[in-house]
Design an enzyme around this catalytic site. Structure first.
Site, PDB file in Angstrom:
ATOM      1  N   GLU A  90       0.836  -1.193   0.000  1.00 31.15           N
ATOM      2  CA  GLU A  90       0.000   0.000   0.000  1.00 31.15           C
ATOM      3  C   GLU A  90       0.879   1.255   0.000  1.00 31.15           C
ATOM      4  O   GLU A  90       1.926   1.265   0.649  1.00 31.15           O
ATOM      5  CB  GLU A  90      -0.819  -0.089   1.297  1.00 31.15           C
ATOM      6  CG  GLU A  90      -1.810   0.969   1.507  1.00 31.15           C
ATOM      7  CD  GLU A  90      -2.607   0.719   2.807  1.00 31.15           C
ATOM      8  OE1 GLU A  90      -2.873  -0.441   3.181  1.00 31.15           O
ATOM      9  OE2 GLU A  90      -2.940   1.717   3.444  1.00 31.15           O
ATOM     10  N   CYS A 110       5.241  -6.883   8.119  1.00 27.71           N
ATOM     11  CA  CYS A 110       6.212  -6.357   9.080  1.00 27.71           C
ATOM     12  C   CYS A 110       6.345  -7.358  10.216  1.00 27.71           C
ATOM     13  O   CYS A 110       5.401  -8.060  10.542  1.00 27.71           O
ATOM     14  CB  CYS A 110       5.702  -5.020   9.625  1.00 27.71           C
ATOM     15  SG  CYS A 110       6.846  -4.198  10.766  1.00 27.71           S
ATOM     16  N   CYS A 117      -0.774  -1.539  15.599  1.00 34.16           N
ATOM     17  CA  CYS A 117      -0.558  -1.346  14.168  1.00 34.16           C
ATOM     18  C   CYS A 117      -1.165  -2.474  13.331  1.00 34.16           C
ATOM     19  O   CYS A 117      -0.997  -3.652  13.647  1.00 34.16           O
ATOM     20  CB  CYS A 117       0.936  -1.242  13.901  1.00 34.16           C
ATOM     21  SG  CYS A 117       1.334  -0.973  12.170  1.00 34.16           S
ATOM     22  N   GLY A 157       5.938  -1.829   7.091  1.00 36.15           N
ATOM     23  CA  GLY A 157       7.307  -2.327   7.180  1.00 36.15           C
ATOM     24  C   GLY A 157       8.204  -1.471   8.043  1.00 36.15           C
ATOM     25  O   GLY A 157       7.897  -0.318   8.345  1.00 36.15           O
ATOM     26  N   GLU A 158       9.324  -2.076   8.463  1.00 37.71           N
ATOM     27  CA  GLU A 158      10.324  -1.360   9.248  1.00 37.71           C
ATOM     28  C   GLU A 158      11.535  -1.117   8.331  1.00 37.71           C
ATOM     29  O   GLU A 158      12.271  -2.051   8.005  1.00 37.71           O
ATOM     30  CB  GLU A 158      10.704  -2.197  10.483  1.00 37.71           C
ATOM     31  CG  GLU A 158      11.931  -1.718  11.231  1.00 37.71           C
ATOM     32  CD  GLU A 158      11.948  -0.220  11.536  1.00 37.71           C
ATOM     33  OE1 GLU A 158      10.934   0.330  12.001  1.00 37.71           O
ATOM     34  OE2 GLU A 158      12.980   0.412  11.273  1.00 37.71           O
ATOM     35  N   CYS A 331      -3.047   3.229   8.851  1.00 38.03           N
ATOM     36  CA  CYS A 331      -1.960   2.649   8.066  1.00 38.03           C
ATOM     37  C   CYS A 331      -2.162   1.151   7.881  1.00 38.03           C
ATOM     38  O   CYS A 331      -2.450   0.427   8.827  1.00 38.03           O
ATOM     39  CB  CYS A 331      -0.638   2.846   8.788  1.00 38.03           C
ATOM     40  SG  CYS A 331      -0.546   4.358   9.711  1.00 38.03           S
TER      41      CYS A 331
HETATM   42  N1  SAH Z   1       8.114   0.787  11.085  1.00 36.69           N
HETATM   43  C1  SAH Z   1       8.247   2.201  11.010  1.00 36.69           C
HETATM   44  C2  SAH Z   1       7.402   2.891   9.959  1.00 36.69           C
HETATM   45  C3  SAH Z   1       5.997   2.443   9.749  1.00 36.69           C
HETATM   46  S1  SAH Z   1       4.726   2.975  10.829  1.00 36.69           S
HETATM   47  C4  SAH Z   1       8.006   2.805  12.363  1.00 36.69           C
HETATM   48  O1  SAH Z   1       7.690   2.089  13.295  1.00 36.69           O
HETATM   49  O2  SAH Z   1       8.200   4.014  12.519  1.00 36.69           O
HETATM   50  C5  SAH Z   1       4.533   4.708  10.682  1.00 36.69           C
HETATM   51  C6  SAH Z   1       4.051   5.356  11.958  1.00 36.69           C
HETATM   52  O3  SAH Z   1       2.656   5.104  12.206  1.00 36.69           O
HETATM   53  C7  SAH Z   1       4.779   4.856  13.199  1.00 36.69           C
HETATM   54  O4  SAH Z   1       5.031   5.919  14.066  1.00 36.69           O
HETATM   55  C8  SAH Z   1       3.743   3.907  13.786  1.00 36.69           C
HETATM   56  O5  SAH Z   1       4.023   3.659  15.126  1.00 36.69           O
HETATM   57  C9  SAH Z   1       2.472   4.657  13.535  1.00 36.69           C
HETATM   58  N2  SAH Z   1       1.266   3.850  13.601  1.00 36.69           N
HETATM   59  C10 SAH Z   1       1.047   2.605  13.159  1.00 36.69           C
HETATM   60  N3  SAH Z   1      -0.214   2.210  13.405  1.00 36.69           N
HETATM   61  C11 SAH Z   1      -0.819   3.239  13.991  1.00 36.69           C
HETATM   62  C12 SAH Z   1      -2.141   3.447  14.493  1.00 36.69           C
HETATM   63  N4  SAH Z   1      -3.064   2.502  14.425  1.00 36.69           N
HETATM   64  N5  SAH Z   1      -2.406   4.642  15.048  1.00 36.69           N
HETATM   65  C13 SAH Z   1      -1.473   5.613  15.112  1.00 36.69           C
HETATM   66  N6  SAH Z   1      -0.220   5.480  14.674  1.00 36.69           N
HETATM   67  C14 SAH Z   1       0.104   4.297  14.125  1.00 36.69           C
END
Ligand code: SAH
Length: 354
Positions: A90, A110, A117, A157-158, A331
Protein backbone atom coordinates in the site's frame (compact mmCIF):
# COMPACT_ATOMS: atom_id res chain seq x y z
CA UNK A 1 22.15 -10.14 -8.30
CA UNK A 2 20.24 -6.89 -7.95
CA UNK A 3 17.57 -6.12 -10.50
CA UNK A 4 18.57 -3.41 -12.95
CA UNK A 5 16.29 -0.78 -11.42
CA UNK A 6 17.82 -1.26 -7.96
CA UNK A 7 21.33 -0.52 -9.21
CA UNK A 8 23.10 2.68 -8.25
CA UNK A 9 24.79 4.63 -11.07
CA UNK A 10 28.20 3.06 -10.44
CA UNK A 11 26.68 -0.43 -10.50
CA UNK A 12 24.91 0.29 -13.75
CA UNK A 13 28.21 1.58 -15.14
CA UNK A 14 29.91 -1.65 -14.19
CA UNK A 15 27.11 -3.64 -15.81
CA UNK A 16 27.44 -1.69 -19.07
CA UNK A 17 31.20 -2.20 -19.09
CA UNK A 18 30.74 -5.92 -18.47
CA UNK A 19 28.38 -6.02 -21.47
CA UNK A 20 30.99 -4.30 -23.61
CA UNK A 21 29.05 -1.02 -23.77
CA UNK A 22 30.19 2.59 -23.33
CA UNK A 23 29.59 4.14 -19.89
CA UNK A 24 27.30 6.85 -21.33
CA UNK A 25 24.78 4.09 -22.03
CA UNK A 26 24.50 3.66 -18.26
CA UNK A 27 23.51 7.31 -17.92
CA UNK A 28 20.88 6.98 -20.63
CA UNK A 29 19.47 3.82 -19.14
CA UNK A 30 19.44 5.33 -15.66
CA UNK A 31 17.52 8.36 -16.95
CA UNK A 32 14.91 6.15 -18.60
CA UNK A 33 14.45 4.06 -15.48
CA UNK A 34 14.51 6.76 -12.85
CA UNK A 35 13.54 10.04 -14.51
CA UNK A 36 11.02 8.82 -17.04
CA UNK A 37 9.78 5.81 -15.08
CA UNK A 38 10.13 3.54 -18.10
CA UNK A 39 8.66 0.07 -17.63
CA UNK A 40 10.06 -1.56 -20.78
CA UNK A 41 13.21 -1.38 -22.91
CA UNK A 42 11.11 -0.68 -26.02
CA UNK A 43 10.39 2.81 -24.71
CA UNK A 44 14.08 3.66 -24.57
CA UNK A 45 14.33 5.29 -27.96
CA UNK A 46 17.99 6.22 -27.93
CA UNK A 47 19.31 2.79 -26.95
CA UNK A 48 20.53 0.55 -29.79
CA UNK A 49 18.66 -2.68 -30.42
CA UNK A 50 21.84 -4.64 -29.80
CA UNK A 51 21.90 -3.37 -26.19
CA UNK A 52 18.18 -3.96 -25.71
CA UNK A 53 18.77 -7.50 -26.89
CA UNK A 54 21.47 -8.01 -24.22
CA UNK A 55 19.20 -6.57 -21.52
CA UNK A 56 16.10 -8.51 -22.36
CA UNK A 57 16.82 -11.20 -19.77
CA UNK A 58 16.89 -8.53 -17.05
CA UNK A 59 13.30 -7.62 -16.24
CA UNK A 60 12.43 -4.06 -15.24
CA UNK A 61 10.65 -4.27 -11.90
CA UNK A 62 7.38 -2.38 -11.88
CA UNK A 63 4.22 -2.51 -9.85
CA UNK A 64 0.73 -3.25 -10.98
CA UNK A 65 -1.92 -0.89 -9.68
CA UNK A 66 -4.80 -2.93 -8.23
CA UNK A 67 -6.85 -0.19 -6.69
CA UNK A 68 -6.85 3.48 -5.81
CA UNK A 69 -9.18 5.11 -3.34
CA UNK A 70 -9.57 8.86 -3.50
CA UNK A 71 -10.65 10.95 -0.54
CA UNK A 72 -13.45 13.39 -1.23
CA UNK A 73 -12.32 15.45 1.74
CA UNK A 74 -8.74 16.30 0.82
CA UNK A 75 -7.78 14.45 -2.36
CA UNK A 76 -5.62 11.90 -0.53
CA UNK A 77 -5.11 8.83 -2.73
CA UNK A 78 -4.48 5.36 -1.32
CA UNK A 79 -2.95 2.92 -3.75
CA UNK A 80 -2.85 -0.83 -3.64
CA UNK A 81 -0.07 -2.35 -5.76
CA UNK A 82 0.71 -5.93 -6.68
CA UNK A 83 4.33 -7.09 -6.79
CA UNK A 84 5.55 -9.55 -9.41
CA UNK A 85 5.30 -12.45 -6.93
CA UNK A 86 1.70 -11.66 -6.00
CA UNK A 87 2.35 -9.87 -2.71
CA UNK A 88 0.43 -6.63 -2.27
CA UNK A 89 1.55 -3.34 -0.74
CA UNK A 90 0.00 0.00 0.00
CA UNK A 91 1.17 3.57 -0.70
CA UNK A 92 -0.49 6.92 -0.06
CA UNK A 93 -0.35 10.29 -1.82
CA UNK A 94 -1.15 13.28 0.36
CA UNK A 95 -1.63 16.77 -1.01
CA UNK A 96 -0.34 19.54 1.21
CA UNK A 97 0.05 23.25 0.52
CA UNK A 98 3.82 22.68 0.43
CA UNK A 99 3.48 20.00 -2.27
CA UNK A 100 2.73 16.36 -2.89
CA UNK A 101 3.93 13.84 -0.37
CA UNK A 102 4.03 10.08 -0.92
CA UNK A 103 4.12 7.59 1.92
CA UNK A 104 5.71 4.33 0.80
CA UNK A 105 6.01 0.81 2.19
CA UNK A 106 9.45 -0.71 2.77
CA UNK A 107 8.37 -4.33 3.36
CA UNK A 108 5.42 -6.56 2.46
CA UNK A 109 4.11 -6.97 5.99
CA UNK A 110 6.21 -6.36 9.08
CA UNK A 111 7.71 -8.40 11.90
CA UNK A 112 7.99 -5.69 14.55
CA UNK A 113 4.64 -6.56 16.14
CA UNK A 114 3.62 -3.12 17.44
CA UNK A 115 0.39 -3.71 19.29
CA UNK A 116 -1.62 -0.85 17.77
CA UNK A 117 -0.56 -1.35 14.17
CA UNK A 118 -2.50 -3.08 11.37
CA UNK A 119 0.56 -3.61 9.16
CA UNK A 120 2.11 -6.24 11.37
CA UNK A 121 -0.96 -8.46 11.85
CA UNK A 122 -0.04 -10.95 9.11
CA UNK A 123 3.69 -10.89 9.89
CA UNK A 124 6.50 -10.21 7.44
CA UNK A 125 6.13 -11.61 3.93
CA UNK A 126 9.38 -10.24 2.56
CA UNK A 127 11.62 -7.21 2.13
CA UNK A 128 10.99 -4.92 -0.80
CA UNK A 129 13.77 -4.28 -3.30
CA UNK A 130 14.93 -0.69 -3.84
CA UNK A 131 13.15 -0.79 -7.22
CA UNK A 132 9.86 -1.76 -5.57
CA UNK A 133 10.18 1.15 -3.17
CA UNK A 134 11.07 3.57 -5.99
CA UNK A 135 8.31 2.36 -8.25
CA UNK A 136 5.66 3.32 -5.70
CA UNK A 137 6.74 6.92 -6.27
CA UNK A 138 7.09 6.52 -10.05
CA UNK A 139 3.69 4.87 -10.50
CA UNK A 140 1.95 7.53 -8.43
CA UNK A 141 3.60 10.28 -10.47
CA UNK A 142 2.52 8.54 -13.65
CA UNK A 143 -1.04 8.07 -12.38
CA UNK A 144 -1.53 11.69 -11.31
CA UNK A 145 0.73 13.40 -13.82
CA UNK A 146 2.00 15.49 -10.91
CA UNK A 147 5.46 15.72 -9.46
CA UNK A 148 6.09 14.17 -6.05
CA UNK A 149 8.00 16.60 -3.82
CA UNK A 150 8.26 14.72 -0.53
CA UNK A 151 8.66 11.07 0.31
CA UNK A 152 8.08 9.53 3.71
CA UNK A 153 9.02 5.92 4.44
CA UNK A 154 6.17 5.42 6.90
CA UNK A 155 4.02 2.84 5.22
CA UNK A 156 4.03 -0.87 5.95
CA UNK A 157 7.31 -2.33 7.18
CA UNK A 158 10.32 -1.36 9.25
CA UNK A 159 12.76 0.40 6.89
CA UNK A 160 15.82 -0.24 9.04
CA UNK A 161 14.97 -3.96 8.99
CA UNK A 162 15.57 -3.73 5.22
CA UNK A 163 18.66 -1.58 5.54
CA UNK A 164 20.69 -2.22 2.37
CA UNK A 165 17.73 -1.80 0.04
CA UNK A 166 16.67 1.29 1.95
CA UNK A 167 20.06 2.90 1.34
CA UNK A 168 19.95 2.07 -2.37
CA UNK A 169 16.46 3.53 -2.46
CA UNK A 170 17.57 6.75 -0.76
CA UNK A 171 20.56 7.28 -3.04
CA UNK A 172 18.65 6.53 -6.24
CA UNK A 173 15.68 8.71 -5.22
CA UNK A 174 17.82 11.72 -4.35
CA UNK A 175 20.52 11.34 -7.04
CA UNK A 176 20.83 13.94 -9.77
CA UNK A 177 20.29 11.51 -12.65
CA UNK A 178 16.97 10.30 -11.21
CA UNK A 179 13.97 12.14 -9.71
CA UNK A 180 16.46 14.16 -7.71
CA UNK A 181 14.22 14.63 -4.69
CA UNK A 182 16.05 16.65 -2.08
CA UNK A 183 17.27 14.59 0.88
CA UNK A 184 15.68 17.26 3.06
CA UNK A 185 12.33 16.26 1.59
CA UNK A 186 12.74 12.66 2.66
CA UNK A 187 11.71 11.21 6.02
CA UNK A 188 12.45 7.69 7.22
CA UNK A 189 10.50 6.45 10.22
CA UNK A 190 11.75 3.67 12.48
CA UNK A 191 10.51 1.90 15.58
CA UNK A 192 14.08 2.22 16.83
CA UNK A 193 16.61 -0.39 15.69
CA UNK A 194 19.44 1.22 17.64
CA UNK A 195 22.52 -0.31 15.92
CA UNK A 196 21.07 0.63 12.53
CA UNK A 197 20.49 4.21 13.64
CA UNK A 198 24.19 4.43 14.53
CA UNK A 199 25.09 2.98 11.15
CA UNK A 200 22.77 5.38 9.33
CA UNK A 201 24.26 8.35 11.19
CA UNK A 202 27.61 7.53 9.55
CA UNK A 203 26.06 8.06 6.11
CA UNK A 204 25.58 11.70 7.10
CA UNK A 205 22.45 12.07 5.01
CA UNK A 206 20.37 15.24 5.09
CA UNK A 207 17.07 13.40 5.44
CA UNK A 208 14.84 13.50 8.49
CA UNK A 209 14.90 10.58 10.88
CA UNK A 210 11.58 9.98 12.62
CA UNK A 211 11.50 7.79 15.70
CA UNK A 212 8.33 6.03 16.76
CA UNK A 213 8.71 6.59 20.47
CA UNK A 214 5.10 6.36 21.72
CA UNK A 215 6.04 6.08 25.41
CA UNK A 216 8.21 7.91 27.94
CA UNK A 217 9.69 4.84 29.63
CA UNK A 218 10.56 1.18 29.04
CA UNK A 219 7.63 -0.22 31.03
CA UNK A 220 4.99 1.58 28.98
CA UNK A 221 6.86 1.21 25.71
CA UNK A 222 7.02 -2.57 26.17
CA UNK A 223 3.24 -2.70 26.37
CA UNK A 224 3.01 -1.07 22.95
CA UNK A 225 6.12 -2.19 21.10
CA UNK A 226 8.00 -5.51 21.40
CA UNK A 227 11.16 -3.79 20.12
CA UNK A 228 11.32 -2.05 23.51
CA UNK A 229 12.38 -5.40 24.98
CA UNK A 230 15.51 -5.25 22.82
CA UNK A 231 16.53 -1.60 23.20
CA UNK A 232 15.82 0.73 26.10
CA UNK A 233 14.43 4.22 25.70
CA UNK A 234 17.74 5.58 27.03
CA UNK A 235 19.77 3.70 24.39
CA UNK A 236 17.37 4.88 21.70
CA UNK A 237 17.58 8.50 22.79
CA UNK A 238 21.38 8.27 22.91
CA UNK A 239 21.34 7.05 19.31
CA UNK A 240 19.20 10.08 18.44
CA UNK A 241 21.76 12.39 20.06
CA UNK A 242 24.50 10.76 17.99
CA UNK A 243 22.39 11.04 14.84
CA UNK A 244 21.96 14.75 15.41
CA UNK A 245 25.65 15.25 16.23
CA UNK A 246 26.71 13.53 12.99
CA UNK A 247 24.10 14.98 10.62
CA UNK A 248 22.90 18.24 12.18
CA UNK A 249 19.38 17.09 11.39
CA UNK A 250 16.65 17.61 13.96
CA UNK A 251 14.96 14.40 15.08
CA UNK A 252 11.21 13.89 14.79
CA UNK A 253 9.58 11.88 17.56
CA UNK A 254 6.27 10.30 16.70
CA UNK A 255 3.99 9.73 19.62
CA UNK A 256 0.66 7.99 19.05
CA UNK A 257 -1.72 8.71 21.89
CA UNK A 258 -3.89 5.88 23.18
CA UNK A 259 -6.49 6.68 25.79
CA UNK A 260 -5.43 5.70 29.31
CA UNK A 261 -2.22 4.07 28.07
CA UNK A 262 0.37 6.77 27.33
CA UNK A 263 -1.56 10.04 27.33
CA UNK A 264 -1.52 11.25 30.94
CA UNK A 265 -0.02 14.52 32.16
CA UNK A 266 2.57 12.49 34.01
CA UNK A 267 3.54 10.75 30.75
CA UNK A 268 3.93 14.14 29.08
CA UNK A 269 6.14 15.45 31.88
CA UNK A 270 8.28 12.31 31.92
CA UNK A 271 8.69 12.50 28.14
CA UNK A 272 9.62 16.18 28.25
CA UNK A 273 12.26 15.47 30.88
CA UNK A 274 13.88 12.82 28.67
CA UNK A 275 13.97 14.66 25.36
CA UNK A 276 14.32 18.32 26.30
CA UNK A 277 18.07 18.32 25.63
CA UNK A 278 17.58 16.82 22.15
CA UNK A 279 17.12 19.05 19.11
CA UNK A 280 13.76 17.61 18.16
CA UNK A 281 10.20 18.00 17.13
CA UNK A 282 7.31 15.92 18.47
CA UNK A 283 4.47 14.78 16.27
CA UNK A 284 1.40 13.75 18.27
CA UNK A 285 -0.91 11.28 16.54
CA UNK A 286 -4.21 10.31 18.15
CA UNK A 287 -4.07 6.53 17.70
CA UNK A 288 -6.08 5.19 14.77
CA UNK A 289 -8.31 2.41 16.08
CA UNK A 290 -7.59 -0.92 14.39
CA UNK A 291 -10.36 -3.52 14.53
CA UNK A 292 -8.16 -6.34 15.83
CA UNK A 293 -6.68 -4.12 18.58
CA UNK A 294 -8.24 -2.70 21.69
CA UNK A 295 -6.62 0.76 21.81
CA UNK A 296 -8.85 3.78 21.78
CA UNK A 297 -7.90 7.24 20.64
CA UNK A 298 -7.21 9.87 23.29
CA UNK A 299 -9.76 12.56 23.97
CA UNK A 300 -9.16 15.86 22.20
CA UNK A 301 -8.60 17.55 25.56
CA UNK A 302 -5.90 15.02 26.57
CA UNK A 303 -4.11 15.57 23.26
CA UNK A 304 -4.24 19.34 23.73
CA UNK A 305 -3.04 19.03 27.32
CA UNK A 306 -0.19 16.75 26.34
CA UNK A 307 0.89 19.30 23.75
CA UNK A 308 0.80 22.21 26.19
CA UNK A 309 2.93 20.38 28.75
CA UNK A 310 5.62 19.62 26.16
CA UNK A 311 5.53 23.18 24.86
CA UNK A 312 5.96 24.59 28.34
CA UNK A 313 9.23 22.66 28.46
CA UNK A 314 10.34 24.38 25.25
CA UNK A 315 9.67 21.42 22.97
CA UNK A 316 8.33 21.88 19.42
CA UNK A 317 5.05 20.00 18.99
CA UNK A 318 2.51 19.48 16.26
CA UNK A 319 -0.63 17.39 16.19
CA UNK A 320 -0.72 15.28 13.05
CA UNK A 321 -3.50 16.41 10.76
CA UNK A 322 -5.61 13.48 9.71
CA UNK A 323 -5.69 12.92 5.95
CA UNK A 324 -8.10 10.83 3.94
CA UNK A 325 -10.16 9.86 6.97
CA UNK A 326 -13.04 8.86 4.69
CA UNK A 327 -10.98 6.11 2.99
CA UNK A 328 -9.78 2.88 4.61
CA UNK A 329 -8.53 4.54 7.81
CA UNK A 330 -5.28 3.72 9.52
CA UNK A 331 -1.96 2.65 8.07
CA UNK A 332 -2.03 -0.75 6.42
CA UNK A 333 -5.79 -1.12 6.48
CA UNK A 334 -6.34 -0.99 2.75
CA UNK A 335 -3.89 -3.86 2.26
CA UNK A 336 -5.41 -5.64 5.23
CA UNK A 337 -8.96 -5.43 3.92
CA UNK A 338 -7.77 -6.63 0.50
CA UNK A 339 -5.99 -9.62 2.06
CA UNK A 340 -9.01 -10.45 4.19
CA UNK A 341 -11.25 -10.33 1.15
CA UNK A 342 -9.02 -12.55 -0.98
CA UNK A 343 -8.52 -14.99 1.90
CA UNK A 344 -12.23 -15.33 2.52
CA UNK A 345 -12.76 -15.83 -1.21
CA UNK A 346 -10.10 -18.55 -1.12
CA UNK A 347 -11.83 -20.22 1.82
CA UNK A 348 -15.10 -20.01 -0.06
CA UNK A 349 -13.43 -21.70 -3.05
CA UNK A 350 -11.96 -24.40 -0.80
CA UNK A 351 -15.37 -25.18 0.64
CA UNK A 352 -17.56 -24.74 -2.44
CA UNK A 353 -14.98 -25.46 -5.11
CA UNK A 354 -15.86 -22.56 -7.43
N1 SAH B 1 8.11 0.79 11.09
C1 SAH B 1 8.25 2.20 11.01
C2 SAH B 1 7.40 2.89 9.96
C3 SAH B 1 6.00 2.44 9.75
S1 SAH B 1 4.73 2.98 10.83
C4 SAH B 1 8.01 2.80 12.36
O1 SAH B 1 7.69 2.09 13.29
O2 SAH B 1 8.20 4.01 12.52
C5 SAH B 1 4.53 4.71 10.68
C6 SAH B 1 4.05 5.36 11.96
O3 SAH B 1 2.66 5.10 12.21
C7 SAH B 1 4.78 4.86 13.20
O4 SAH B 1 5.03 5.92 14.07
C8 SAH B 1 3.74 3.91 13.79
O5 SAH B 1 4.02 3.66 15.13
C9 SAH B 1 2.47 4.66 13.53
N2 SAH B 1 1.27 3.85 13.60
C10 SAH B 1 1.05 2.60 13.16
N3 SAH B 1 -0.21 2.21 13.40
C11 SAH B 1 -0.82 3.24 13.99
C12 SAH B 1 -2.14 3.45 14.49
N4 SAH B 1 -3.06 2.50 14.43
N5 SAH B 1 -2.41 4.64 15.05
C13 SAH B 1 -1.47 5.61 15.11
N6 SAH B 1 -0.22 5.48 14.67
C14 SAH B 1 0.10 4.30 14.13
Amino acid sequence: MKDIKSMRPEELNALMVSLGEKPFRARQLYGWLHQHGAVSYEEMKNLPNSLKEKLKEMPIVSLEQLDVQISKLDGTRKYLFRLADGNVIESVLMRYHHGNSVCISSQAGCRMGCRFCASTLGGLKRNLTASEMLDQVYRIQADTGERVDHVVVMGTGEPLDNYDSLLDFIYILTEEGGLHISQRNLTVSTCGLVPRIHELAEEKLQMTLAISLHAPNDGKRRILMPIANRYSVDELLDACRVYFAKTGRRITFEYSLASGVNDSEEDARELAGKIRDINCHVNLIPVNPVRERSFRRSARSSVANFKIILEKCGINVTIRREMGSDIDGACGQLRRSYLEKTESEKRHEDIFGD
